[in-house]
Scaffold this active site. Sequence first.
Site: not given
Length: 329
Positions: A82, A106, A111, A199, A243, A305
């Site tokens: 995170r 997701q 990652r 990201h 978002d 991003e």
Amino acid sequence: MASKASSKKTPPTLTVSSPGLPPQPQVNITHGNSRISAVLPTGESVEIMLYGATILSWKDTAGNEKLWLSEGAKLDGSKAVRGGVPLVFPVFGTDASHTETSKLPQHGFARTTRWEFLGKSTSESSAVSSMDGGDNSVKLDFGLSHSNLSAEARAAWPYDFGLIYSVTLSRDGLATSIVVRNESEGESGKGFEFQTLMHTYLRVNDIADVSVEGLESSPYIDKVAVKTTTSPAEKLSITSKTDRVYTPAGGPSKPVVVSEAGKKKFSIVRDNLNEVVVWNPWKDGAEEIGDFTPKTGFKNMICVEAGAVKGWQKLEAGETWEGGQIINC
């Protein structure tokens, strides 16, 4: 009769020394072979975790951190990190309607898989700058292929692929790029579709003082309001949970600029990455995310991003695709 001393003098010995090499970037493998760190002679630094090829830290010459990393981030390889710069591939979010990636978790598997460190290279912008302070930049390359994936990921995405992810630290900024190759061959080779995104969690002092320029009059998908619309002809300010997936009207080469208190803090230029996602969970969102710590951390970060996430990139057997970003301070 005493002899006279010779008047001849021995000539001095002339020593020729070669000039020393200019200072070089220092690259180290640390934390039990799980992280790669690099430091330029002028003090700028970057640290990348092999799990996810995730950038954990990027500091300027004065040691000021440019990225936000959650205090609750898992750095033991148990889950995606995170904060920092996690890499999204081959799907952004989830898409049950897309057959090829519908079984993936997701943001895909890049990652959450350990990458290989492929090595480093350095460069100089000029002889003068080299003499003054050594190499100007260092590029770190990381690789991921079908064979690196877990059995579960291989079953969910059974394509023969190769990724090379490059992180370049310079005195002026940080560049990241990804090369995607379909490694299958011949008429029997299978094509595949993918999305990718960097990201990036940028660190700020106070989100209330932040504005984003370069997204004006641009179409975007609002994932909070669940609608598609066009942004006004003014800078973006963050005042609530945000978002959004923008397709900037100026194209990838026009900078997206993050300013704080009226002063430019970051400038982002993209290459072959047509979308920009802007995300901040705000207070309620931060409370709902278990590894988002401290819960007031939303005040000190903004995700801007760069990605290719609107639609899909298609690669047939043997084809290659490349995209990247440069963040300057």
